[in-house]
Design an enzyme around this catalytic site. Structure first.
Site, PDB file in Angstrom:
ATOM      1  CE  LYS A  29      23.877  34.245  60.892  1.00  0.00           C
ATOM      2  NZ  LYS A  29      24.503  34.144  62.237  1.00  0.00           N
ATOM      3  N   GLY A  71      25.875  43.497  46.016  1.00  0.00           N
ATOM      4  CA  GLY A  71      26.938  44.482  46.112  1.00  0.00           C
ATOM      5  C   GLY A  71      28.284  43.890  45.758  1.00  0.00           C
ATOM      6  CB  THR A  72      29.321  40.509  44.596  1.00  0.00           C
ATOM      7  OG1 THR A  72      28.803  39.913  45.781  1.00  0.00           O
ATOM      8  CG2 THR A  72      30.630  39.833  44.225  1.00  0.00           C
ATOM      9  CB  SER A  97      29.531  49.796  42.044  1.00  0.00           C
ATOM     10  OG  SER A  97      29.175  51.170  42.043  1.00  0.00           O
ATOM     11  CG  HIS A 131      38.500  50.049  48.276  1.00  0.00           C
ATOM     12  ND1 HIS A 131      38.486  50.884  47.176  1.00  0.00           N
ATOM     13  CD2 HIS A 131      37.230  50.044  48.751  1.00  0.00           C
ATOM     14  CE1 HIS A 131      37.264  51.342  46.987  1.00  0.00           C
ATOM     15  NE2 HIS A 131      36.485  50.854  47.926  1.00  0.00           N
ATOM     16  CG  HIS A 132      39.449  46.330  52.615  1.00  0.00           C
ATOM     17  ND1 HIS A 132      39.443  45.067  52.057  1.00  0.00           N
ATOM     18  CD2 HIS A 132      38.194  46.814  52.435  1.00  0.00           C
ATOM     19  CE1 HIS A 132      38.247  44.787  51.586  1.00  0.00           C
ATOM     20  NE2 HIS A 132      37.464  45.843  51.797  1.00  0.00           N
ATOM     21  CE  LYS A 135      36.883  47.209  45.783  1.00  0.00           C
ATOM     22  NZ  LYS A 135      35.665  46.355  45.867  1.00  0.00           N
ATOM     23  N   GLY A 141      34.539  48.687  41.983  1.00  0.00           N
ATOM     24  CA  GLY A 141      33.325  48.868  41.201  1.00  0.00           C
ATOM     25  C   GLY A 141      32.814  50.292  41.271  1.00  0.00           C
TER      26      GLY A 141
END
Length: 233
Positions: A29, A71-72, A97, A131-132, A135, A141
């Site tokens: 991690k 997924g960045t 994305s 989005h939140h 972000k 994306g």
């Protein structure tokens, strides 16, 4: 499967939960406070980090001969460089994305709709994404991917967050607390509007899609997308 999580924020934690439910092991991690890390024990790496470190993370996995999915968002100016790097090392890389299975079906639906609408010049297209507040990039994306597909199938030439000029797609990007993600595409004319929308109810769909992609790519070589994983399009 042994998984390295490069990025351990909300998405990383969601992926960990579902990975354990699917009998995988999390062997690494990496957080923003991690200076060095060893990928030798990983079968695959999943990158949901920050735009500033995404390219470094991807290259490090490729150097370690570990397949990586990312997924960045917010780093895609360097996408071609990463693809070349992967090819030179004969590695495995997949960028999306958005890993949600529903969103990837939505991509195909939007592509088909744009092809149909390209012949009807009375309509103009706009997009909205929500989005939140955590972000960092805007537009998302996913919104950029949707806009680029519309541009590829119509006579639109660009997207913009500002007031749209002719042949530009206006994207309205909103940031609201506790919103996993909403994308809406609308074609407006003087007499009617045609809209399609995808609403995410939680991060679970993104995490599940990322894990399915990781399972799929673990024994493959090359550069891939979610279309390859889902065999669509």
């Amino acid at each position: 499967m042994n998984i390295a999580l490069l990025g351990y924020g909300k998405m990383g934690k969601s992926i960990e939960k579902i990975a354990l439910e699917r009998d995988h092991q999390i062997v690494l991690k990496v957080t923003s406070e991690t200076d060095t890390f060893d990928l030798s024990g990983a079968d695959v790496a999943i990158d949901f980090s920050l735009p500033s470190v995404a390219v470094k993370n991807i290259k490090r996995a490729l150097d370690s001969n570990v397949p990586i999915i990312s997924g960045t968002t917010g780093w895609l100016d360097d996408y071609n460089e990463v693809v070349t790097y992967c090819e030179q090392r004969e590695g495995s890389f997949l960028y999306a994305s958005n890993f949600s299975l529903g969103v990837n079906l939505f991509f195909e639906l939007s592509k088909k709709l744009s092809q149909l609408m390209s012949e009807f010049k009375a309509y103009h297209v706009t997009m909205e994404e929500i989005h939140h507040t955590q972000k960092l990039d805007a537009p998302s994306g996913t919104a950029i991917s949707l806009a680029e597909a519309i541009i590829a199938n119509t006579d639109y030439t660009n997207w913009t967050l500002k007031e749209a000029k002719p042949k530009e797609i206006h994207i309205e990007a909103k940031r609201i607390e506790n919103t996993p993600g909403t994308h809406e595409i609308s074609y407006h004319s003087d007499i009617d509007t045609i809209s399609i929308k995808h609403i995410a109810h939680s991060r679970a769909g993104f995490a599940l899609g990322a894990l399915i992609a990781a399972e799929w790519i673990s024994d493959k070589k090359g550069i891939f997308t979610m279309k390859d994983v889902l065999n669509i399009g």
